[in-house]
Design a protein around this motif. Sequence first.
Motif, mmCIF file in Angstrom:
data_model
loop_
_atom_site.group_PDB
_atom_site.id
_atom_site.type_symbol
_atom_site.label_atom_id
_atom_site.label_comp_id
_atom_site.label_asym_id
_atom_site.label_seq_id
_atom_site.Cartn_x
_atom_site.Cartn_y
_atom_site.Cartn_z
ATOM 1 N N GLY A 1 32.227 44.859 41.442
ATOM 2 C CA GLY A 1 32.406 46.066 41.427
ATOM 3 C C GLY A 1 33.811 46.559 41.700
ATOM 4 N N PHE A 2 34.854 45.493 41.895
ATOM 5 C CA PHE A 2 36.396 45.838 42.453
ATOM 6 C C PHE A 2 37.228 44.910 41.573
ATOM 7 N N HIS A 3 38.243 45.554 41.029
ATOM 8 C CA HIS A 3 39.103 44.586 40.349
ATOM 9 C C HIS A 3 39.928 43.929 41.349
ATOM 10 N N MET A 4 40.390 42.602 41.433
ATOM 11 C CA MET A 4 41.175 41.723 42.287
ATOM 12 C C MET A 4 42.449 41.614 41.708
ATOM 13 N N GLU A 5 43.635 42.094 42.277
ATOM 14 C CA GLU A 5 44.868 41.742 41.947
ATOM 15 C C GLU A 5 45.758 41.133 43.034
ATOM 16 N N VAL A 6 46.728 40.440 42.911
ATOM 17 C CA VAL A 6 47.448 39.885 43.786
ATOM 18 C C VAL A 6 49.231 40.318 43.676
ATOM 19 N N GLU A 7 49.531 40.848 44.808
ATOM 20 C CA GLU A 7 51.212 41.412 44.697
ATOM 21 C C GLU A 7 51.887 40.782 45.723
ATOM 22 N N GLU A 8 53.184 40.649 45.358
ATOM 23 C CA GLU A 8 54.334 40.239 46.620
ATOM 24 C C GLU A 8 54.935 41.158 47.200
#
Length: 357
Positions: A245-252
């Motif tokens: 149910g959630f998009h997962m993104e990675v940020e710095e």
Amino acid sequence: MKKIKVLVTDDSIFMRKLISDLLQDHPDIEVIASARNGAEAIEKVKQLSPDVVTLDVEMPVVDGLEALKQIMAHSPVPVIMLSSTTSSGSLNTIMAIENGAVDFVAKPSGAISLDIYKVKEELIEKILLAASSNILSLRRRKKEEKKAQPTKVPYSTIDLPAENRKWRKTIICIGTSTGGPRALQTLLTALPNSLNTPVFIVQHMPKQFTKSLAERLNSLCSFPVTEAAHSEKVKNGTVYIAPGGFHMEVEELGGELYISLNEDSPLKGHRPAVDNLFTSLSKIKNIRKIAVVLTGMGADGAAGIRKLKESGHTVAIAESDQTSIVYGMPNAAVQTGLVDRIENIEDIAEVIQQYTL
């Protein structure tokens, strides 16, 4: 066109009737019989040789998981599990996929789901997919203990393991759908205990089931496997699974990596979507990315592979058609012309290690 013969199994007479009626509406599906528990399903599979079986997870006499094990051992046939979203139901569903089920459909409102019509299209789609899946040839391959030789794609000239470029960090990102839990188990348990890179996984799966998947894999691996949390700081040697149910993104931020979850619109029908994860990682510089696309229906991940390759410093790996339950997502990745390696699932961990030395 020959109709797909389906055996419907559920301990509720109401559910058997509702599911049968829904399936009979489709011109390519014929419900040839029903069974009220796992024991009956085992016998009717032997007698009737259906093309696809639906199995309720929770049933008396012989439950769905035990019935599945016996069916796959003695009369293999593509199986779709129907599961409640309880903790025990979702965990048993994950274990069912490990034991040979092609896929599952979550019942909308528990064991007696009078609103089962809400998942009619999903159920039909998965039955059609199961009928054409690679599950039976994979069973034969395992039984005969023959190792298929997939097509080899040459190493990319930029990302050879022997290259002397110094990377600040290496990360692994994986996308998968149908057949994913079993593929993930094979891959992750073959990675070294000393794993020192973070791993990000998008598995197409609803809420609650991703939590059970993380808990199951965590019990099998020597390194932590967890369902990702919003704003969580990324640790080396930890596997993060996108919650359903959630998009997962990675940020710095400040030289550290953090997980970001959002409920933006589904992408190509998926939330979480592999493309969202891969695209977010393409924006992080001076980090080598190892992107892996495993078994699954559709093309999610292909656009993300393009973004990662445009940003550079990416090794792309796709599961072979010989070991994919459904060679949709890996094939879409391969069709981009940007995949560096095509490998059987049991070989992917070794290939990953070549790039993380």
